[in-house]
Structure formats: structure tokens, C-alpha cells
Design a protein around this motif. Structure first.
Motif, short mmCIF file in Angstrom:
data_model
loop_
_atom_site.label_atom_id
_atom_site.label_comp_id
_atom_site.label_asym_id
_atom_site.label_seq_id
_atom_site.Cartn_x
_atom_site.Cartn_y
_atom_site.Cartn_z
N ASP A 43 4.91 7.04 3.98
CA ASP A 43 4.38 6.89 5.28
C ASP A 43 5.62 7.36 6.41
OD1 ASP A 43 2.71 5.04 7.35
OD2 ASP A 43 4.74 4.20 7.56
N GLY A 95 -2.34 7.22 3.38
CA GLY A 95 -2.14 5.92 3.93
C GLY A 95 -2.88 5.82 5.29
N LEU A 98 5.24 4.12 -1.29
CA LEU A 98 4.24 4.16 -0.46
C LEU A 98 4.91 4.02 0.98
CD1 LEU A 98 1.67 2.00 -1.88
CD2 LEU A 98 1.63 4.29 -2.18
N ASP A 99 5.94 3.18 1.09
CA ASP A 99 6.45 3.41 2.31
C ASP A 99 7.35 4.49 2.82
OD1 ASP A 99 5.77 0.61 2.97
OD2 ASP A 99 7.74 -0.39 2.14
N GLU A 114 4.65 1.59 -6.45
CA GLU A 114 5.36 0.58 -5.79
C GLU A 114 5.48 0.62 -4.25
OE1 GLU A 114 6.13 2.58 -8.41
OE2 GLU A 114 7.30 1.49 -9.76
N LYS A 115 5.66 -0.41 -3.64
CA LYS A 115 5.56 -0.32 -2.40
C LYS A 115 6.67 0.55 -1.53
CE LYS A 115 5.70 -3.57 1.82
NZ LYS A 115 6.72 -2.73 2.35
N GLU A 116 7.88 0.47 -2.30
CA GLU A 116 8.95 1.48 -1.68
C GLU A 116 8.40 3.04 -1.67
OE1 GLU A 116 13.76 2.57 -2.61
OE2 GLU A 116 12.23 2.01 -4.22
#
Length: 339
Positions: free
Chosen positions: A182, A218, A178-179, A174-176
Motif C-alpha cells: 500500500d 488493495g 500488505l501495508d 502478513e499485514k506488514e
């Protein structure tokens, strides 16, 4: 003991002492293996979160963190080693513990140093027991990073521990998620450049070392590589690897009140941790990584000297690892390394 801690008519001193005693008792394996006792004790502790007393909050954060540490240790080899009722008890109380720890992470440093430590244990407990509830991870990371930026030394190293526990969570696409990776990595890299306390920096390096997959770095991979080299070249470059005793005491302000041999050992441990992380990073670099390859090329002479120093110390295996890793990257690097 729980009754003494929860009785509002008792003085804060008595309630605080009872809270610490309850935390100590629940940290005993024979006690926390009894589901009914553990459940009652955890309920008593979390109910104390309503108090606005700073003295009681300090004892509460300390107790919750210690109990969760013991429970975390018991789940490291799988939840099947715990009795079913104990697992259910932990799962039932974990959301309350997490929410209370996040609230206490906004308090003063004496409270939040243990509150963020507890959040790290909650990450590990939730991973081991398969627990997951919406919104917790993102909110917990916000609390941890805010404490990392504004907290004192003890808060910072516990934040690094908690961030490392987050890095060990099962990977999600999920993007959340990965964010969040980061965001945490960027904060840790900033700490590596701005920090001067060797123990904090060691915890930060250990935190990043939890990441084994290049994809998890990332866009921060180069920053991690550069920050690690920065520590080696600017913070611990005067420390010898072969001798545990300091040849020249360093400024004691870098490690609070500690100096002499303790300070040297902190510095030496940091240097070894950085070297291990750097070696791991080299194994993740490809010849097509233009920025990373250019950075390595500009630091080849320093790397050659580093390998020579490692060969002269008791770290010959690490020296061989660096030689092999650099040689594998390109024929050009190999030629320069073997001149």
C-alpha cells in the motif's frame, strides 16, 4: 586489485579506481562463477563501506550494483543452474550487501542512485535463492521511498526499478507485507501526478505493471487507474502512436538535456506503457466497482477516440483489446461504445 582498494594508506583516487576495477572483474561470468574468488571479492567490497569518502562510496555503490545485477541475471532460471558453493557464497554475503546498500541509500544522489538499484537486485536475488531475514524488506522500502521523494531523476527511475522488484517478491498474507504494498503504490501514484520526466514516468508505469493480481492493489486500484489515465490525457496526449518521428518537438526541460527524436521516443514509449497498463486494469474491473465504473463512464468519449486512433495505427490488436474489455464490463457501456 582488492588489496589496492582496501589498503587505507593508498590515495582515495587509487582506492576508488581499484574498487571499480574489482567490481568490473567480479561482473565477468567466468570470475563470479568461482565461489572462492567471488567470496573474497565481495568481502573486499563490503569492507569498503567503512570509508567516509564520497568518491569511494560512489565507486562502491556502482560496483556492488553491477555485481549483483550479474548474479541476479544468473539466478533468473533457477538457482540449480549455479554451483552449490556459489549459491552459498551469495547467500552468505547478501545480508552485508543489503545493509551496506541501505546505508548508502542515505548518501548523496551520486551514491544512492546505485544503492537503490542494488536493493532491487537484492530483492530479486533473495526471492530466487529463498533468502529472507527479519526487518530487511521494510527498512529497504523506507530507503527506496525516501530516495524516490528526494532524489534526482536517475535516483527516481532506479527507485521505480527497485519497487518493481519488490512487487515481484512471493506474495505474503502478513499485514506488514500488505501495508508495504500500500505504501509503495501510494508513493508511485503521487509520482505519476507530480512527475514530468518521461523516463521516470515510464519506469513508474513498468513498476506498477508487475502487479497482476487485483488483490495486491488493495485500496489503491482506483488511484492507479486514475493516475494512468491522467498521464495519457495530460502528459502524452500530443504524441502520435503510428510515427516514430516527432511532428513537433516538445519542451526539452521535460527530459533534461534530451530533445527532438529522443524526447519523442521517450514520450511514445510512455504512452504505449500506459495503454498496456490501462488495458490490464480494465480486465480487473467488475461491474460492481462503482467508483471505477463511474470513472469509465465519464471518460467514454475519450476512450472511443483512443480506440479509433489505435485502429488507424499499427496497434489494431490493442484497439480490439480495449473494445472487448469495455464491452465485457456492462451492456450500458457496450451500447455507448457502439453508437
Amino acid at each position: 586489485v582488492g588489496d589496492y582498494a582496501c589498503e587505507v594508506t593508498n590515495s582515495i583516487a587509487i582506492r576508488s579506481a581499484a574498487c571499480k576495477a574489482l567490481g568490473a572483474l567480479l561482473s565477468l561470468k567466468p570470475v563470479c562463477s568461482l565461489a572462492s574468488v567471488l567470496d573474497q571479492g565481495l568481502s573486499n567490497l563490503t569492507s569498503l563501506g567503512k570509508s567516509k569518502s564520497g568518491t569511494l562510496q560512489i565507486s562502491l555503490a556502482w560496483s556492488l550494483a553491477n555485481v549483483c545485477d550479474v548474479l541476479r541475471a544468473q539466478t533468473q532460471n533457477g538457482k540449480e543452474l549455479l554451483a552449490g558453493p556459489v549459491v552459498e557464497c551469495i547467500l552468505g554475503n547478501l545480508p552485508s550487501i543489503a545493509n551496506l546498500s541501505m546505508d548508502m541509500a542515505t548518501c548523496n544522489d551520486k551514491v544512492r542512485c546505485n544503492a537503490v538499484r542494488c536493493l532491487g537486485y537484492v530483492f530479486e536475488l533473495s526471492a530466487a535463492l529463498g533468502a529472507d531475514w527479519e526487518g530487511f524488506t521494510a527498512k529497504a522500502i523506507d530507503r527506496i521511498l525516501d530516495s524516490l521523494e528526494h532524489g534526482n531523476t536517475k535516483v527516481q527511475w532506479n527507485c521505480c526499478y527497485a519497487a518493481g522488484s519488490f512487487f515481484k517478491l512471493p506474495e505474503k498474507a502478513e499485514k506488514e507485507y500488505l501495508d508495504l504494498l500500500d505504501k509503495v503504490l501510494r508513493s508511485i501514484c503521487r509520482l505519476l501526478h507530480a512527475g514530468t520526466n518521461f523516463k521516470v514516468l515510464s519506469h513508474a508505469i513498468t513498476c506498477i505493471s508487475q502487479l497482476k493480481d487485483r488483490a495486491k492493489f488493495g485500496s489503491n486500484f482506483f488511484d492507479v487507474l486514475e493516475s494512468t489515465v491522467f498521464i495519457l490525457q495530460r502528459r502524452v496526449h500530443m504524441c502520435t502512436l503510428s510515427s516514430p518521428s516527432p511532428s513537433k518537438p516538445m519542451a526539452s526541460h521535460l527530459l533534461g538535456k534530451e530533445g527532438g527524436e529522443d524526447l519523442h521516443e521517450q514520450q511514445r514509449g510512455l504512452r504505449l506503457a500506459c495503454l498496456s497498463l490501462l488495458l490490464a486494469c480494465l480486465g480487473l474491473i467488475k461491474e460492481s466497482d462503482e467508483e471505477e465504473m463511474k470513472f469509465l463512464d465519464s471518460n467514454l468519449e475519450w476512450l472511443r477516440g483512443l480506440i479509433e486512433e489505435l485502429e488507424k495505427s499499427e496497434h489494431e490488436a490493442m484497439a480490439n483489446g480495449f473494445s472487448v474489455a469495455l464491452s465485457a464490463l456492462s451492456l450500458g457501456l457496450k451500447r455507448r461504445m457502439t453508437k
